[in-house]
Scaffold this active site. Structure first.
Site, PDB file in Angstrom:
ATOM      1  N   TYR A 141      10.778 -66.161  57.809  1.00 23.40           N
ATOM      2  CA  TYR A 141       9.861 -67.067  58.497  1.00 23.40           C
ATOM      3  C   TYR A 141       8.488 -67.121  57.825  1.00 23.40           C
ATOM      4  O   TYR A 141       7.705 -68.031  58.073  1.00 23.40           O
ATOM      5  CB  TYR A 141       9.683 -66.652  59.959  1.00 23.40           C
ATOM      6  CG  TYR A 141      10.907 -66.882  60.822  1.00 23.40           C
ATOM      7  CD1 TYR A 141      12.115 -67.245  60.255  1.00 23.40           C
ATOM      8  CD2 TYR A 141      10.860 -66.740  62.198  1.00 23.40           C
ATOM      9  CE1 TYR A 141      13.244 -67.443  61.029  1.00 23.40           C
ATOM     10  CE2 TYR A 141      11.989 -66.945  62.983  1.00 23.40           C
ATOM     11  CZ  TYR A 141      13.173 -67.287  62.383  1.00 23.40           C
ATOM     12  OH  TYR A 141      14.294 -67.492  63.154  1.00 23.40           O
ATOM     13  N   LYS A 191      22.659 -57.523  56.737  1.00 27.18           N
ATOM     14  CA  LYS A 191      23.744 -58.250  56.046  1.00 27.18           C
ATOM     15  C   LYS A 191      23.821 -57.672  54.634  1.00 27.18           C
ATOM     16  O   LYS A 191      23.693 -58.377  53.628  1.00 27.18           O
ATOM     17  CB  LYS A 191      23.416 -59.750  56.067  1.00 27.18           C
ATOM     18  CG  LYS A 191      24.507 -60.655  55.570  1.00 27.18           C
ATOM     19  CD  LYS A 191      25.708 -60.726  56.490  1.00 27.18           C
ATOM     20  CE  LYS A 191      26.806 -61.585  55.866  1.00 27.18           C
ATOM     21  NZ  LYS A 191      28.106 -61.416  56.534  1.00 27.18           N
ATOM     22  N   ASP A 223      27.017 -60.324  61.501  1.00 23.99           N
ATOM     23  CA  ASP A 223      28.104 -61.150  62.054  1.00 23.99           C
ATOM     24  C   ASP A 223      28.940 -60.337  63.039  1.00 23.99           C
ATOM     25  O   ASP A 223      29.317 -60.808  64.115  1.00 23.99           O
ATOM     26  CB  ASP A 223      28.964 -61.774  60.951  1.00 23.99           C
ATOM     27  CG  ASP A 223      29.156 -60.870  59.747  1.00 23.99           C
ATOM     28  OD1 ASP A 223      28.549 -59.780  59.708  1.00 23.99           O
ATOM     29  OD2 ASP A 223      29.929 -61.233  58.839  1.00 23.99           O
ATOM     30  N   ASP A 247      15.919 -63.078  66.085  1.00 24.50           N
ATOM     31  CA  ASP A 247      15.688 -64.323  66.813  1.00 24.50           C
ATOM     32  C   ASP A 247      17.009 -64.816  67.403  1.00 24.50           C
ATOM     33  O   ASP A 247      17.112 -65.165  68.584  1.00 24.50           O
ATOM     34  CB  ASP A 247      15.095 -65.355  65.830  1.00 24.50           C
ATOM     35  CG  ASP A 247      14.539 -66.576  66.534  1.00 24.50           C
ATOM     36  OD1 ASP A 247      14.603 -66.636  67.769  1.00 24.50           O
ATOM     37  OD2 ASP A 247      14.052 -67.489  65.841  1.00 24.50           O
ATOM     38  N   ASP A 251      18.719 -64.359  71.681  1.00 27.41           N
ATOM     39  CA  ASP A 251      19.152 -65.455  72.556  1.00 27.41           C
ATOM     40  C   ASP A 251      20.566 -65.203  73.058  1.00 27.41           C
ATOM     41  O   ASP A 251      20.920 -65.551  74.179  1.00 27.41           O
ATOM     42  CB  ASP A 251      19.104 -66.804  71.816  1.00 27.41           C
ATOM     43  CG  ASP A 251      17.764 -67.504  72.012  1.00 27.41           C
ATOM     44  OD1 ASP A 251      16.750 -66.791  72.157  1.00 27.41           O
ATOM     45  OD2 ASP A 251      17.730 -68.755  72.010  1.00 27.41           O
TER      46      ASP A 251
END
Ligand code: NAD
Length: 367
Positions: A141, A191, A223, A247, A251
């Site tokens: 970001y 990852k 994942d 992020d 959620d």
């Protein structure tokens, strides 16, 4: 204590949920005999409208001068196609960076009263209690170079994922220290089978873990983590991850809590001389244009964020516990907003804020 708080309602339902959170903030401060001084500032779409920029200098100064900042949400559909620097969300990145709040803590727990609100089977969700620690001021970001260039078939977009050892170390220490106050387990998410960035992340987290032999560490690929969160959420205690993965995963955590409107967050960084954290407190949800202005939004994530403020920035853990207790009482009463699918007529945003204050008063009387 003197408590100085900056309020940034932002856009859409941010304004509505913040109003209720401020009611609770005033109530608890008054009951505890604290002197509360509140300032209000502009951030996001409303700031663009009034000043031309999503994060005005005046807001930066107010935030730097406050003990803590309470934020609603930012985002207005009219800016959806604006360039990134002209979007309300850029204000969010700006204030996080200005306050150097590098760790975002997102508690995710299932409440008994809401167990049927989750689309997952009750026995999977019941007993879920984790905290997601998301690195907040680095990674994709913020990395440069970034941007869109070229034209036609040669048009290309670039973002850069950068982490330094120091950035990983400080957020990892935060996660291990939190784990010591909980069930002493950290799951680090990366990852590393594909990204060099994640390889450094995994190596540094493993090194930091050596200083916390009483805390268990495991590593999970992002994942797989996305899958485990819905298959086996109770296996998680502290989930430590970088900005983008955090992020997305937090959620997903909303499904476990029953609604995204339930989730509070605390973004903390440097410690002040008093030992308290500099903090930015906000619900996890966005500005929800689909229900904005209708008094329908669930304010409990914003109210839970006030509880987190008492805990981390003011060091008043007992007041925080009283707020969490009042939230639970309101949930048990069934007077909740439509997102939690109550059996009867849904409550309005303002009624829920009033009910939390009433529950706090009742607790004070019985105590
Ligand atoms: P959103 O979180 O605003 O809404 C997603 C869905 O959840 C919507 O159906 C909404 O009605 C519902 N919802 C969200 N909060 C709720 C609450 N408190 N009570 C009841 N229902 C609630 O996400 P989105 O629709 O993807 O984004 C809308 C805008 O918000 C966009 O501009 C986005 O960039 C912005 N956004 C801001 C933040 C933030 O300020 N921290 C976070 C996420 C999205």
């Amino acid at each position: 204590m003197n408590l100085s708080v900056l309020i940034l309602p932002g856009d859409g339902i941010g304004v509505e949920v913040t109003r209720e959170a401020v009611k609770v903030l005033r109530h608890v401060a008054e009951a505890g005999g604290h002197k509360l001084s509140l300032n209000e500032g502009l951030l996001g779409g409303i700031a663009i409208h009034r000043t031309g920029t999503p994060f005005p200098e005046e807001t930066r100064q107010l935030a730097l001068g406050a003990d803590a900042t309470l934020l609603g949400a930012v985002g207005l559909p009219e800016f959806d196609n604006a360039p990134p620097e002209k979007r309300p969300e850029r204000g969010l990145l700006g204030i996080r960076k200005a306050l150097e709040v590098y760790a975002n803590l997102r508690p995710v727990r299932s409440y008994k009263a809401l167990i049927d609100s989750s689309p997952l089977k009750n026995e999977l969700v019941d007993g879920t209690d984790m905290i997601i620690v998301r690195e907040l001021t680095g990674g994709l970001y913020y990395g440069t170079p970034r941007g869109i260039s070229g034209t036609g078939a040669e048009e290309r977009a670039v973002n850069t994922m950068v982490y330094t050892r120091a950035e990983i170390e400080r957020v990892a220490h935060m996660a291990f220290q939190l784990a010591r106050k909980r069930r002493r387990k950290v799951t680090s998410v990366d990852k590393s089978n594909v990204l060099e960035n994640s390889q450094l992340w995994r190596r540094v987290v493993t090194e930091v873990a050596a200083g916390y032999p009483d805390v268990m560490l495991d590593h999970v690929l992002v994942d797989n983590c996305a899958m485990q969160l819905v298959l086996s959420p109770k296996r998680f205690d502290v989930v430590l991850t970088e900005n983008l993965f955090g992020d997305i995963l937090s959620d997903e955590g909303a499904v476990l809590a029953g609604s995204i409107g339930m989730l509070p967050s605390a973004s903390i960084g440097a410690k002040r001389p008093s030992g308290a954290w500099t903090g930015l407190y906000e619900p996890v949800h966005g500005s929800a244009p689909d229900i904005a202005g209708q008094n329908k939004a669930n304010p409990l994530g914003a109210i839970g964020s006030v509880a987190a403020m008492f805990e981390y920035s003011f060091g008043l853990a007992e007041d925080a516990r009283r707020i969490y207790g009042a939230i639970e009482e309101v949930l048990n009463s069934g007077r909740v907003t439509a997102d939690l699918k109550p059996a009867g007529k849904p409550a309005q945003t303002s009624e829920v804020g009033d009910a939390v204050c009433a529950a706090l008063s009742a607790r004070a009387v019985s105590a």
